[in-house]
Design an enzyme around this catalytic site. Structure first.
Site, mmCIF file in Angstrom:
data_model
loop_
_atom_site.group_PDB
_atom_site.id
_atom_site.type_symbol
_atom_site.label_atom_id
_atom_site.label_comp_id
_atom_site.label_asym_id
_atom_site.label_seq_id
_atom_site.Cartn_x
_atom_site.Cartn_y
_atom_site.Cartn_z
ATOM 1 N N HIS A 188 -12.440 19.506 -5.887
ATOM 2 C CA HIS A 188 -13.672 19.451 -6.944
ATOM 3 C C HIS A 188 -14.687 19.046 -6.139
ATOM 4 O O HIS A 188 -15.819 19.315 -6.499
ATOM 5 C CB HIS A 188 -13.242 18.356 -7.727
ATOM 6 C CG HIS A 188 -12.636 19.205 -8.948
ATOM 7 N ND1 HIS A 188 -12.597 18.695 -10.400
ATOM 8 C CD2 HIS A 188 -11.521 19.822 -8.971
ATOM 9 C CE1 HIS A 188 -11.946 19.472 -11.069
ATOM 10 N NE2 HIS A 188 -11.342 20.092 -10.353
ATOM 11 N N SER A 234 -13.729 25.666 -6.318
ATOM 12 C CA SER A 234 -12.533 26.609 -5.896
ATOM 13 C C SER A 234 -13.188 27.735 -4.732
ATOM 14 O O SER A 234 -14.297 28.149 -4.965
ATOM 15 C CB SER A 234 -11.990 27.469 -7.079
ATOM 16 O OG SER A 234 -11.095 26.419 -7.883
ATOM 17 N N LYS A 288 -6.762 31.384 -19.299
ATOM 18 C CA LYS A 288 -5.914 32.192 -18.457
ATOM 19 C C LYS A 288 -4.745 31.468 -17.974
ATOM 20 O O LYS A 288 -3.669 32.281 -17.606
ATOM 21 C CB LYS A 288 -7.077 32.584 -17.439
ATOM 22 C CG LYS A 288 -6.389 33.797 -16.537
ATOM 23 C CD LYS A 288 -7.631 34.087 -15.447
ATOM 24 C CE LYS A 288 -7.290 35.427 -14.622
ATOM 25 N NZ LYS A 288 -8.164 35.724 -13.873
ATOM 26 N N ASP A 289 -5.122 30.126 -17.410
ATOM 27 C CA ASP A 289 -3.760 29.692 -17.067
ATOM 28 C C ASP A 289 -2.687 29.249 -18.031
ATOM 29 O O ASP A 289 -1.500 29.413 -17.686
ATOM 30 C CB ASP A 289 -4.181 27.977 -16.590
ATOM 31 C CG ASP A 289 -4.973 28.045 -15.315
ATOM 32 O OD1 ASP A 289 -5.553 27.150 -14.903
ATOM 33 O OD2 ASP A 289 -4.733 28.950 -14.612
ATOM 34 N N GLU A 312 19.645 25.779 0.404
ATOM 35 C CA GLU A 312 18.874 26.565 -0.461
ATOM 36 C C GLU A 312 17.894 27.443 -0.011
ATOM 37 O O GLU A 312 17.326 27.259 1.132
ATOM 38 C CB GLU A 312 17.991 25.347 -1.302
ATOM 39 C CG GLU A 312 19.239 24.684 -2.241
ATOM 40 C CD GLU A 312 19.568 25.528 -3.358
ATOM 41 O OE1 GLU A 312 20.689 26.175 -3.154
ATOM 42 O OE2 GLU A 312 18.972 25.145 -4.355
#
Lengths: 188, 422, 254
Positions: B218, B222, B246-247, B290
């Site tokens: 922040h 972004s 959108k998320d 894994e």
């Protein structure tokens, strides 16, 4: 979500109302669907805290009564709680039956609390705040009515497990049980 | 037609204002979430950060509930997990969510990482943001490794044995470190107990580092697919409602993938050997970690030779851990002035070689180390280091980047320099 | 736009397929069988599972335990409470100590686990020439190939190829890694009389007992598939709604 609608009403020119209504409806529907999804998802997590299948499977206990002599008392475990089993003497039965039921704090005749008069089966947890009353072991104080005495706050129960003195509001609970034979019971 | 970048109106109701005056949660959320200016041109590659945060929460919630039923004792652990699967209400669901959630978490984070590499999100002024991300990745790997030991199956036990034994490669004090980790002479109950404690602890440390990661984000906002800074409100839109919706859409698509694994192929990522209770006397034929740890495992095994007096075992450990440590230096390894690979014609092609290389390493890690698999592993390990230590600095210096658009706003409108999509 | 998600799915699928593909170079992969419980709409064929339970009771339970099963679990297969009580009561469980401090035996109850044929691993080995018959509760999940593998083992006892000498006390099996297994062929035609009249051939018995063992390993499969369908439908609707809302909200910007 309400402020969403407002912030765009203020910035747009007129003539957008129709589009906004459709958008609001869509957004509200989407929000509602999302909320329902979230709620439905939470339920399995909460339900997993409920008693599991193996715990529920252990919900009955069988007890053989033949070794318990007249006047003897036995403690067994049922669902993690103590159960007091009292093979009552004739005097104890008489004392229990001759009480004026209307004078009791939690009125119950003795006949409503036993299946066979010489056997009393009650949950040994005081109905006040959950201590285990004394009276089931040899040498324990039984209180003035010959029943049970709770040392935590002084609740006194009679030979039918009913509250006679002290702070407890209710009689000692009678668990669900059945006689599977003349000398055996299944609790729960 | 512009949209205001921020809508600072303050809390609406009296109650909210009362709270906010004493603890500014409402204005904090408004500033950092509702009104927070975000570049208007973010693509779906930017969904993966919020997805990672959500899956972290899912892992913590499912993990806490599982911990209510799990017993971290070597004699009881395997049976307690089976009890969860069979007797606890919805236990099978919560266990499969936690198990597959781990794989989803790594998938999301690896894509999120690759997005950062491709678009230069690690470059000035976001170097610390990137490095905090690498810290999160390392903590995730530690958490996942310890978590896999907890069911106490054959693979749990032997993976723990192999990986803790790696510390014996440390010169002089190696074996002492290993017995310290084990709490005994082999992996055993003390090891299991401490792994459970740390597995419970580490995710909360991850949460704290994620907090720092978001604070760093922040500070400057972004990055975006064009890699150019936003210059004002015409380049940005408020995070809410544009990116929240959108998320949410991205989340619902991700959940479809997640639900497929949880409900229809819950054991897709698991080795069958882990349904055999741990047996210290019998080693499985193929010890396989894994999938998300396979590339590091492949690098470890591909160092089959001593070098400059360093034994191959120690060198393998160094190279394997080094592959993660290397990531910290990416902001300085990449010498390009241009952030986004969209405008870097050579780097754009090369950057796809990295995931291919990592997939090759993953394949190598899953196979017994014999024949051409070993050679492939060595080539892929070499390329991994070559990519970061040689290609990144050189390509940055030598390539001619394409001209950047003037601004985000104009690029989106199509009036600036022509910027193709992707 | 959705490329990243397709990439994610493709990557996941590729890795998920790559990881368990450890080459069974020691023995061929068993052929795939049709199972009622495979696929996204799969459910357990309860009739087959009941027949398989009969096989387990009459054949397998002589050597193999199923310690993660409780007698009460068989209610899932369609048995009544009385049937389960009667079945459980055939077995003896050690309980105690009683008030005299002694351990004692009592008939098993539905809330007890299936009684194992041997008290511990060492006793099991002694009775089986040093071999330990594995617990079967999870066998279908604990082997690569799952139900196909277990079916392959049960039907894969064949004569060894020419020139191959089978060590003493072992048997040649087509699908067992290394081909030499210590378990003698457990199934033979007509060995069991099915209560529902189905003909008890080896493939039939193997199919039924593997269905039972698959249920034993994963009793919640039916519920999981049903819930999955509802979740999928819900998520598809939700994704559609969220996408439409996203388009509407973003109409201002685009």
């Amino acid at each position: 979500m309400a402020d969403l609608a407002q912030s765009h009403v203020s910035s747009g020119p007129g003539g957008e109302a129709h589009g906004e209504t459709r958008r609001d409806f869509l957004v509200l529907t989407a929000a509602a669907v999302g909320a329902v999804g979230a709620a439905v998802t939470i339920w399995p997590f909460i339900d997993s805290l409920n008693p599991a299948k193996d715990t529920l499977a252990l919900s009955t206990t069988e007890v053989d009564l033949s070794p318990v002599q007249v006047g003897q008392r036995l403690t067994v475990a049922w669902r993690g709680k103590p159960i007091f089993i009292d093979h009552r003497t004739p005097q104890e039965i008489k004392a229990a039956q001759e009480v004026d039921v209307s004078s009791l704090r939690d009125p119950q005749p003795d006949s409503a609390r036993v299946k066979k008069t010489d056997w009393l089966v009650i949950v040994g947890v005081c109905t006040h705040l959950g201590c285990i009353p004394l009276g089931n072991k040899d040498g324990d104080p039984r209180g003035p009515y010959g029943g049970w005495f709770c040392p935590c706050h002084g609740s006194i129960y009679d030979t039918s497990g009913r509250i006679r003195q002290g702070p407890a509001p209710l009689n000692l609970v009678v668990p669900p049980y059945d006689f599977t034979s003349a000398t055996a019971i299944k609790i729960g | 037609m512009t949209v205001p970048a921020t809508t600072h109106r303050g809390p609406q109701s009296r109650i909210l204002r009362w709270i906010d005056y004493r603890l500014p949660v409402v204005s904090f959320l408004e500033h950092e979430l509702t009104g927070y200016p975000t570049p208007k041109n973010l693509s779906y590659w930017w969904n993966f950060g919020s997805l990672a945060g959500i899956i972290l929460v899912i892992m913590i919630v499912s993990g806490i509930v599982l911990a209510m039923h799990y017993t971290p004792n070597a004699d009881l652990a395997f049976d307690s997990v089976e009890r969860i699967m069979r007797d606890v209400n919805y236990g099978w669901l919560i266990r499969y969510i936690h198990m597959n959630g781990a794989s989803m978490f790594f998938l999301i984070v690896y894509i999120h990482l690759f997005r950062g590499l491709y678009y230069g999100s690690y470059k000035y002024p976001r170097e610390l943001l990137w490095m905090l991300g690498v810290v999160i990745l390392i903590l995730m790997i530690a958490t996942a490794f310890m978590g896999y030991v907890l069911p106490w199956g054959q693979m749990s036990y032997w993976a723990a044995t192999v990986i803790t034994n790696l510390f014996s490669a440390v010169p002089v004090v190696g074996q002492k470190i290993v017995s310290l980790l084990w709490g005994g002479f082999t992996v055993g109950n003390p090891t299991l107990n401490r792994f459970f404690s740390l597995h419970y602890l580490l995710p909360f440390i991850i949460v704290a580092v994620v907090g720092l990661h978001l604070i760093a984000l922040h500070q400057h906002g972004s990055n975006n697919p064009l890699g150019i800074d936003h210059r004002g409100p015409q380049d940005t839109i408020p995070f809410h409602p544009y990116y929240t919706i959108k998320d949410l859409f991205g989340l619902s698509v991700f959940l479809l993938l997640f639900a497929f694994f949880v409900f229809y192929d819950p054991n897709a990522f698991v080795s069958a050997d882990n349904y055999i209770p741990a047996n210290p006397m019998v080693t499985p034929n193929h010890i396989v970690p894994e999938w998300y740890l396979l590339p590091y495992y492949a690098i470890l095994r591909s160092i089959t030779f001593d070098f400059l007096g360093i034994p191959s075992k120690l060198l393998g450990v160094i190279m394997s851990l080094g592959s993660l440590v290397l990531l910290f230096f990416v902001p300085w390894l990449d010498t390009s002035r241009v952030r986004s690979a969209r405008f870097r014609p050579i780097y754009r092609l090369i950057s796809w070689l990295l995931p291919l290389d990592v997939i090759a390493l993953g394949y190598v890690g899953s196979q017994p180390p014999a024949g051409f698999v070993v050679t492939l592993g060595q080539i892929a390990t070499f390329y991994y280091y070559f990519h970061f230590l040689v290609l990144m600095p050189l390509v940055g210096k030598l390539e001619r980047p394409r001209p950047l658009p003037i601004s985000i706003g104009e690029a989106v409108l199509g009036t600036g320099t022509a910027a193709e999509r992707t | 736009m959705l490329k990243p998600f397709l990439a994610a799915s493709a990557l996941t699928a590729a890795l998920a397929l790559a990881v368990p593909a450890l080459a069974q170079e020691e023995a061929p992969s068993p052929p795939h069988q049709a199972w009622s419980f495979e696929g996204i709409f799969g459910t357990y064929d309860l009739a087959a599972a009941q027949r398989g339970f009969q096989i387990y009771k009459e054949v397998c339970s002589n050597c193999h335990a199923v310690k993660h099963l409780y007698y009460r679990d068989t209610e899932d297969l369609g048995y009544t409470e009385d049937q389960i009580k009667a079945f459980a009561a055939q077995f003896k469980v050690t309980d105690g100590p009683n008030d005299e401090g002694q351990m004692f035996e009592r008939p098993a109850r539905p809330s007890d686990r299936f009684v194992a044929p041997f008290p511990n691993d060492q006793a099991a080995r002694v009775a089986n020439n040093g071999a330990l018959p594995p617990d079967l509760s999870l066998i279908v999940k604990a082997r690569e190939g799952g139900p196909d593998y277990v079916y392959g083992i049960l039907t894969g006892f064949v004569n060894p190829p020419a020139g191959v000498k089978v060590p003493d006390g072992m048997y040649y099996n087509e699908y067992f890694p290394g081909h030499f297994i210590k378990m003698p062929p457990p199934l033979s035609d007509g060995q069991v009389t099915y209560t529902d009249g189905t003909k008890a051939t080896v493939p039939q018995m193997a199919h039924d007992v593997v269905t039972f063992l698959s249920w034993a390993a994963e009793p919640n499969l039916d519920q999981r598939h049903q819930m999955g369908l509802k979740v999928f439908l819900f998520l598809i609707v939700a994704a559609g709604l969220f996408y439409a809302a996203k388009r509407k909200i973003w109409a201002r910007v685009h």
